[in-house]
Design an enzyme around this catalytic site. Structure first.
Site, PDB file in Angstrom:
ATOM      1  CE  LYS A  13     -41.952 -40.999  47.287  1.00 18.30           C
ATOM      2  NZ  LYS A  13     -41.009 -40.052  47.909  1.00 18.30           N
ATOM      3  NE  ARG A  88     -39.783 -38.118  41.774  1.00 13.80           N
ATOM      4  CZ  ARG A  88     -39.277 -39.280  42.151  1.00 13.80           C
ATOM      5  NH1 ARG A  88     -40.033 -40.337  42.244  1.00 13.80           N
ATOM      6  NH2 ARG A  88     -38.007 -39.364  42.453  1.00 13.80           N
ATOM      7  NE  ARG A 127     -33.016 -43.089  51.441  1.00 14.55           N
ATOM      8  CZ  ARG A 127     -34.191 -42.884  50.840  1.00 14.55           C
ATOM      9  NH1 ARG A 127     -35.318 -43.070  51.495  1.00 14.55           N
ATOM     10  NH2 ARG A 127     -34.228 -42.462  49.609  1.00 14.55           N
ATOM     11  NE  ARG A 160     -30.808 -43.516  46.021  1.00 15.42           N
ATOM     12  CZ  ARG A 160     -32.126 -43.287  46.076  1.00 15.42           C
ATOM     13  NH1 ARG A 160     -32.915 -44.120  46.726  1.00 15.42           N
ATOM     14  NH2 ARG A 160     -32.641 -42.224  45.509  1.00 15.42           N
ATOM     15  NE  ARG A 171     -33.231 -37.628  45.663  1.00 14.97           N
ATOM     16  CZ  ARG A 171     -32.902 -38.438  46.668  1.00 14.97           C
ATOM     17  NH1 ARG A 171     -31.692 -38.402  47.178  1.00 14.97           N
ATOM     18  NH2 ARG A 171     -33.778 -39.269  47.154  1.00 14.97           N
TER      19      ARG A 171
HETATM   20  P1  ADP Z   1     -36.411 -40.566  45.871  1.00 12.54           P
HETATM   21  O1  ADP Z   1     -35.654 -41.403  46.834  1.00 12.54           O
HETATM   22  O2  ADP Z   1     -35.849 -39.197  45.615  1.00 12.54           O
HETATM   23  O3  ADP Z   1     -37.900 -40.565  46.088  1.00 12.54           O
HETATM   24  P2  ADP Z   1     -36.577 -42.400  43.651  1.00 12.54           P
HETATM   25  O4  ADP Z   1     -35.849 -43.592  44.130  1.00 12.54           O
HETATM   26  O5  ADP Z   1     -38.055 -42.448  43.586  1.00 12.54           O
HETATM   27  O6  ADP Z   1     -36.093 -41.153  44.466  1.00 12.54           O
HETATM   28  O7  ADP Z   1     -36.036 -41.971  42.209  1.00 12.54           O
HETATM   29  C1  ADP Z   1     -34.670 -41.750  41.968  1.00 12.54           C
HETATM   30  C2  ADP Z   1     -34.492 -40.943  40.704  1.00 12.54           C
HETATM   31  O8  ADP Z   1     -35.099 -41.624  39.606  1.00 12.54           O
HETATM   32  C3  ADP Z   1     -35.144 -39.579  40.719  1.00 12.54           C
HETATM   33  O9  ADP Z   1     -34.328 -38.599  41.328  1.00 12.54           O
HETATM   34  C4  ADP Z   1     -35.333 -39.317  39.224  1.00 12.54           C
HETATM   35  O10 ADP Z   1     -34.116 -38.971  38.594  1.00 12.54           O
HETATM   36  C5  ADP Z   1     -35.724 -40.694  38.718  1.00 12.54           C
HETATM   37  N1  ADP Z   1     -37.182 -40.917  38.756  1.00 12.54           N
HETATM   38  C6  ADP Z   1     -37.849 -41.833  39.509  1.00 12.54           C
HETATM   39  N2  ADP Z   1     -39.177 -41.773  39.285  1.00 12.54           N
HETATM   40  C7  ADP Z   1     -39.371 -40.789  38.383  1.00 12.54           C
HETATM   41  C8  ADP Z   1     -40.519 -40.236  37.747  1.00 12.54           C
HETATM   42  N3  ADP Z   1     -41.769 -40.692  38.009  1.00 12.54           N
HETATM   43  N4  ADP Z   1     -40.337 -39.218  36.861  1.00 12.54           N
HETATM   44  C9  ADP Z   1     -39.113 -38.759  36.577  1.00 12.54           C
HETATM   45  N5  ADP Z   1     -37.977 -39.231  37.153  1.00 12.54           N
HETATM   46  C10 ADP Z   1     -38.094 -40.237  38.036  1.00 12.54           C
END
Ligand code: ADP
Ligand code: ZN
Length: 211
Positions: A13, A88, A127, A160, A171
């Site tokens: 994304k 989300r 990653r 990370r 996740r």
């Molecule tokens: P990923 O790489 O899993 O897509 P993100 O970088 O988008 O993860 O988000 C990292 C973390 O931030 C998520 O695992 C969650 O804890 C939190 N987070 C991000 N966006 C949201 C959201 N819209 N609602 C709830 N938690 C979120």
């Protein structure tokens, strides 16, 4: 363009958002990046979000809507935006729909990157991320020129906290339970565009066929 990017963690994304942003001046809004910056800066928001993030769990809808209600009012959103990692959950999607109705704005589409689970797991475990600027690398497919050092800013490249195997499993489970239902939500809204790839060209073709 006003687009929501849907798809499991590691679907690409962020990469797609950056490519689209370069094309038409829309801004990428990544709730994950906003939250990580808040954690790094030690703000109140960061303190509230930190534990859930580390475990790969979601932070509360309330916290996220607080962030997004402010963010979507900023001037740079007028050109369009690519929502990366938001909404989300169904409550977030409903709150976003209400917010956009209030602002008199319409989404162009919700783009789902529908990527197989094996591909996702392989991508996430390999990653690496720049600890400073957030640039994303991959030990197999996109290593930095100098091991452990960011090509862009020279800072250290790290794995990370939420990219350990255990956190990744969690996740993906959280995605399947809480976020995957959004695919049907946006299909019902008539906004869903689904592509089985994160390669830029077919993704662009799918979006353009909608605009
Ligand atoms: P990923 O790489 O899993 O897509 P993100 O970088 O988008 O993860 O988000 C990292 C973390 O931030 C998520 O695992 C969650 O804890 C939190 N987070 C991000 N966006 C949201 C959201 N819209 N609602 C709830 N938690 C979120
Ligand atoms: Zn960097």
């Amino acid at each position: 363009m006003k687009i929501i990017l849907l798809g499991p963690p590691g679907a690409g994304k962020g990469t797609i958002a950056k490519a689209l942003m370069a094309q038409d001046g829309s801004v990428q809004i990544s709730t994950g990046d906003i939250l990580r910056a808040a954690v790094a800066a030690g703000t109140e928001l960061g303190k509230k979000a930190e534990a859930a993030m580390k475990a790969g769990d979601l932070v509360t809808d309330e916290l996220i809507m607080g962030i997004m209600e402010e963010r979507l009012l900023e001037d740079d959103c007028k050109q369009g935006y690519l929502l990366d990692g938001f909404p989300r959950t169904i409550p977030q999607a409903e709150a976003l729909r209400a917010l956009l109705a209030r602002l008199g704005e319409k989404l162009d589409c919700a783009l789902e990157l529908d990527i197989p689970r094996e591909v996702i797991i392989d991508r996430l475990t390999t990653r690496r991320t720049c600890s400073n600027c957030g640039e994303i690398y991959n030990v197999k497919s996109k290593p930095p020129k100098v091991e452990g050092v960011c090509d862009v800013c020279g800072s250290e490249i790290v794995q990370r906290d939420d990219e350990t195997e255990e956190a990744i499993e969690n996740r993906l489970e959280v995605y399947n339970e809480q976020t995957a239902p959004l695919v049907d939500f946006y299909r019902n809204e008539g906004l869903l565009v689904s592509v089985p790839t994160s390669d830029l060209e077919p993704v662009l073709a799918a979006i353009n066929s909608r605009l």
